[in-house]
Motif scaffolding. Structure first.
Motif, PDB file in Angstrom:
ATOM      1  N   TYR A   1       0.802  -1.226   0.000  1.00 60.71           N
ATOM      2  CA  TYR A   1       0.000   0.000   0.000  1.00 60.71           C
ATOM      3  C   TYR A   1       0.832   1.272   0.000  1.00 60.71           C
ATOM      4  O   TYR A   1       0.306   2.346   0.222  1.00 60.71           O
ATOM      5  N   LYS A   2       2.143   1.163  -0.191  1.00 61.67           N
ATOM      6  CA  LYS A   2       2.999   2.341  -0.294  1.00 61.67           C
ATOM      7  C   LYS A   2       3.414   2.497  -1.749  1.00 61.67           C
ATOM      8  O   LYS A   2       3.867   1.547  -2.373  1.00 61.67           O
ATOM      9  N   LYS A   3       3.283   3.679  -2.247  1.00 62.44           N
ATOM     10  CA  LYS A   3       3.696   3.959  -3.613  1.00 62.44           C
ATOM     11  C   LYS A   3       5.040   4.674  -3.544  1.00 62.44           C
ATOM     12  O   LYS A   3       5.143   5.765  -2.990  1.00 62.44           O
ATOM     13  N   ILE A   4       6.073   4.047  -4.109  1.00 66.64           N
ATOM     14  CA  ILE A   4       7.415   4.602  -4.110  1.00 66.64           C
ATOM     15  C   ILE A   4       7.778   4.929  -5.558  1.00 66.64           C
ATOM     16  O   ILE A   4       7.901   4.024  -6.387  1.00 66.64           O
ATOM     17  N   PHE A   5       7.930   6.193  -5.836  1.00 69.05           N
ATOM     18  CA  PHE A   5       8.295   6.604  -7.192  1.00 69.05           C
ATOM     19  C   PHE A   5       9.756   6.264  -7.445  1.00 69.05           C
ATOM     20  O   PHE A   5      10.597   6.363  -6.550  1.00 69.05           O
ATOM     21  N   PHE A   6      10.060   5.867  -8.686  1.00 70.08           N
ATOM     22  CA  PHE A   6      11.433   5.507  -9.030  1.00 70.08           C
ATOM     23  C   PHE A   6      12.374   6.695  -8.860  1.00 70.08           C
ATOM     24  O   PHE A   6      13.544   6.521  -8.503  1.00 70.08           O
ATOM     25  N   SER A   7      11.864   7.897  -9.062  1.00 75.02           N
ATOM     26  CA  SER A   7      12.701   9.095  -8.903  1.00 75.02           C
ATOM     27  C   SER A   7      13.049   9.352  -7.435  1.00 75.02           C
ATOM     28  O   SER A   7      14.002  10.067  -7.142  1.00 75.02           O
ATOM     29  N   ASP A   8      12.293   8.769  -6.499  1.00 79.69           N
ATOM     30  CA  ASP A   8      12.557   8.941  -5.070  1.00 79.69           C
ATOM     31  C   ASP A   8      13.519   7.897  -4.509  1.00 79.69           C
ATOM     32  O   ASP A   8      13.891   7.972  -3.341  1.00 79.69           O
ATOM     33  N   ILE A   9      13.914   6.921  -5.314  1.00 85.01           N
ATOM     34  CA  ILE A   9      14.787   5.848  -4.837  1.00 85.01           C
ATOM     35  C   ILE A   9      16.239   6.274  -5.000  1.00 85.01           C
ATOM     36  O   ILE A   9      16.695   6.595  -6.100  1.00 85.01           O
ATOM     37  N   ALA A  10      16.970   6.290  -3.887  1.00 88.67           N
ATOM     38  CA  ALA A  10      18.397   6.637  -3.921  1.00 88.67           C
ATOM     39  C   ALA A  10      19.238   5.417  -4.288  1.00 88.67           C
ATOM     40  O   ALA A  10      20.170   5.521  -5.081  1.00 88.67           O
ATOM     41  N   SER A  11      18.912   4.248  -3.691  1.00 91.61           N
ATOM     42  CA  SER A  11      19.673   3.044  -4.004  1.00 91.61           C
ATOM     43  C   SER A  11      18.833   1.802  -3.723  1.00 91.61           C
ATOM     44  O   SER A  11      17.886   1.835  -2.941  1.00 91.61           O
ATOM     45  N   PHE A  12      19.216   0.725  -4.381  1.00 92.53           N
ATOM     46  CA  PHE A  12      18.574  -0.575  -4.183  1.00 92.53           C
ATOM     47  C   PHE A  12      19.655  -1.570  -3.802  1.00 92.53           C
ATOM     48  O   PHE A  12      20.716  -1.631  -4.426  1.00 92.53           O
ATOM     49  N   HIS A  13      19.408  -2.338  -2.770  1.00 89.83           N
ATOM     50  CA  HIS A  13      20.361  -3.337  -2.283  1.00 89.83           C
ATOM     51  C   HIS A  13      19.731  -4.716  -2.421  1.00 89.83           C
ATOM     52  O   HIS A  13      18.780  -5.030  -1.700  1.00 89.83           O
TER      53      HIS A  13
ATOM     54  N   ALA B   1      19.167  -8.904  -2.346  1.00 85.33           N
ATOM     55  CA  ALA B   1      19.300  -9.901  -1.277  1.00 85.33           C
ATOM     56  C   ALA B   1      20.661 -10.568  -1.344  1.00 85.33           C
ATOM     57  O   ALA B   1      21.173 -10.857  -2.422  1.00 85.33           O
ATOM     58  N   ARG B   2      21.216 -10.806  -0.153  1.00 86.43           N
ATOM     59  CA  ARG B   2      22.512 -11.486  -0.070  1.00 86.43           C
ATOM     60  C   ARG B   2      22.485 -12.466   1.098  1.00 86.43           C
ATOM     61  O   ARG B   2      22.191 -12.076   2.222  1.00 86.43           O
ATOM     62  N   GLY B   3      22.775 -13.695   0.827  1.00 90.47           N
ATOM     63  CA  GLY B   3      22.917 -14.696   1.877  1.00 90.47           C
ATOM     64  C   GLY B   3      21.696 -14.881   2.759  1.00 90.47           C
ATOM     65  O   GLY B   3      21.825 -15.025   3.959  1.00 90.47           O
ATOM     66  N   GLY B   4      20.528 -14.857   2.183  1.00 90.95           N
ATOM     67  CA  GLY B   4      19.315 -15.082   2.957  1.00 90.95           C
ATOM     68  C   GLY B   4      18.658 -13.814   3.477  1.00 90.95           C
ATOM     69  O   GLY B   4      17.586 -13.873   4.053  1.00 90.95           O
ATOM     70  N   SER B   5      19.300 -12.664   3.298  1.00 89.75           N
ATOM     71  CA  SER B   5      18.681 -11.414   3.738  1.00 89.75           C
ATOM     72  C   SER B   5      17.672 -10.940   2.697  1.00 89.75           C
ATOM     73  O   SER B   5      17.699 -11.368   1.549  1.00 89.75           O
ATOM     74  N   GLU B   6      16.798 -10.072   3.117  1.00 91.92           N
ATOM     75  CA  GLU B   6      15.804  -9.517   2.200  1.00 91.92           C
ATOM     76  C   GLU B   6      16.379  -8.287   1.508  1.00 91.92           C
ATOM     77  O   GLU B   6      17.147  -7.537   2.106  1.00 91.92           O
ATOM     78  N   PRO B   7      16.004  -8.052   0.257  1.00 92.55           N
ATOM     79  CA  PRO B   7      16.460  -6.839  -0.423  1.00 92.55           C
ATOM     80  C   PRO B   7      15.762  -5.609   0.170  1.00 92.55           C
ATOM     81  O   PRO B   7      14.701  -5.726   0.776  1.00 92.55           O
ATOM     82  N   TYR B   8      16.391  -4.453  -0.010  1.00 98.02           N
ATOM     83  CA  TYR B   8      15.772  -3.237   0.497  1.00 98.02           C
ATOM     84  C   TYR B   8      16.094  -2.056  -0.398  1.00 98.02           C
ATOM     85  O   TYR B   8      17.029  -2.080  -1.191  1.00 98.02           O
ATOM     86  N   ILE B   9      15.282  -1.027  -0.231  1.00 98.01           N
ATOM     87  CA  ILE B   9      15.403   0.207  -0.997  1.00 98.01           C
ATOM     88  C   ILE B   9      15.700   1.331  -0.013  1.00 98.01           C
ATOM     89  O   ILE B   9      15.101   1.394   1.060  1.00 98.01           O
ATOM     90  N   ILE B  10      16.615   2.209  -0.381  1.00 96.06           N
ATOM     91  CA  ILE B  10      16.861   3.431   0.379  1.00 96.06           C
ATOM     92  C   ILE B  10      16.311   4.584  -0.447  1.00 96.06           C
ATOM     93  O   ILE B  10      16.690   4.760  -1.603  1.00 96.06           O
ATOM     94  N   THR B  11      15.386   5.345   0.141  1.00 92.58           N
ATOM     95  CA  THR B  11      14.810   6.478  -0.578  1.00 92.58           C
ATOM     96  C   THR B  11      15.710   7.705  -0.416  1.00 92.58           C
ATOM     97  O   THR B  11      16.629   7.706   0.410  1.00 92.58           O
ATOM     98  N   LYS B  12      15.426   8.728  -1.186  1.00 93.48           N
ATOM     99  CA  LYS B  12      16.210   9.964  -1.085  1.00 93.48           C
ATOM    100  C   LYS B  12      15.992  10.656   0.248  1.00 93.48           C
ATOM    101  O   LYS B  12      16.809  11.467   0.664  1.00 93.48           O
ATOM    102  N   GLY B  13      14.915  10.341   0.927  1.00 98.77           N
ATOM    103  CA  GLY B  13      14.666  10.861   2.270  1.00 98.77           C
ATOM    104  C   GLY B  13      15.321  10.015   3.352  1.00 98.77           C
ATOM    105  O   GLY B  13      14.993  10.142   4.521  1.00 98.77           O
ATOM    106  N   GLN B  14      16.214   9.115   2.966  1.00 97.02           N
ATOM    107  CA  GLN B  14      16.961   8.217   3.859  1.00 97.02           C
ATOM    108  C   GLN B  14      16.069   7.249   4.631  1.00 97.02           C
ATOM    109  O   GLN B  14      16.400   6.832   5.738  1.00 97.02           O
ATOM    110  N   LYS B  15      14.941   6.881   4.043  1.00 97.81           N
ATOM    111  CA  LYS B  15      14.077   5.863   4.638  1.00 97.81           C
ATOM    112  C   LYS B  15      14.405   4.519   4.001  1.00 97.81           C
ATOM    113  O   LYS B  15      14.574   4.428   2.794  1.00 97.81           O
ATOM    114  N   ARG B  16      14.467   3.502   4.830  1.00 89.61           N
ATOM    115  CA  ARG B  16      14.746   2.152   4.350  1.00 89.61           C
ATOM    116  C   ARG B  16      13.422   1.402   4.220  1.00 89.61           C
ATOM    117  O   ARG B  16      12.640   1.333   5.172  1.00 89.61           O
ATOM    118  N   VAL B  17      13.194   0.828   3.051  1.00 91.59           N
ATOM    119  CA  VAL B  17      11.990   0.039   2.792  1.00 91.59           C
ATOM    120  C   VAL B  17      12.442  -1.387   2.508  1.00 91.59           C
ATOM    121  O   VAL B  17      13.031  -1.665   1.469  1.00 91.59           O
TER     122      VAL B  17
END
Length: 137
Positions: free
Chosen positions: A81-93, A95-111
């Motif tokens: 239910y969260k809409k994250i615009f591609f222009s608001d994404i600072a970086s994408f990390h 998945a590594r070794g069983g961890s979940e992938p995550y997104i860092i927004t330009k507002g420094q929020k981790r999703v």
């Protein structure tokens, strides 16, 4: 054009088990509560109804809050239910070794993208899509 990814059937099996567990606790609690308190039939019905409403609300919250659906639109990704615009994404990390992938927004929020309920093919496709979109921006 929107592309949607949904959870596997095991996720829905888990939801049914949680609902059954909540229902079991509700019925046991109201039965014990009604047996211990001898208020009368009307009072016991009112108490059971209140607990029933609270139990249904809890089931509703569990189902809605854990909905692992990811939708790619032309300009954004919709996740839980969260809409994250591609222009608001600072970086994408990824998945590594069983961890979940995550997104860092330009507002420094981790999703955190909880993709473990999706199939392996869908997880790989989502990660590849996010990486390719962010390279093009």
């Amino acid at each position: 054009m929107a592309k949607q990814y949904k959870a596997t059937n095991f996720y829905y099996f888990k939801m049914v088990l949680i609902i059954l567990l909540i229902a079991l606790v509700y019925f046991l609690y109201t039965a014990v509560f009604a047996a211990l308190l001898n208020f009368g039939r009307i009072s016991n019905i009112i108490i059971a109804s209140v607990f029933g409403i609270v139990g249904l609300f809890a089931i509703f919250i569990v189902i809605l809050s854990n909905k692992p659906v990811i939708i790619f639109e032309d300009e954004a990704i919709i996740y839980r239910y969260k809409k994250i615009f591609f222009s608001d994404i600072a970086s994408f990390h990824p998945a590594r070794g069983g961890s979940e992938p995550y997104i860092i927004t330009k507002g420094q929020k981790r999703v955190d993208l909880e993709l473990s309920w999706l199939t392996k093919k869908d997880r790989d496709e989502i990660e590849a899509t996010l990486q390719s979109i962010l390279k093009n921006e």
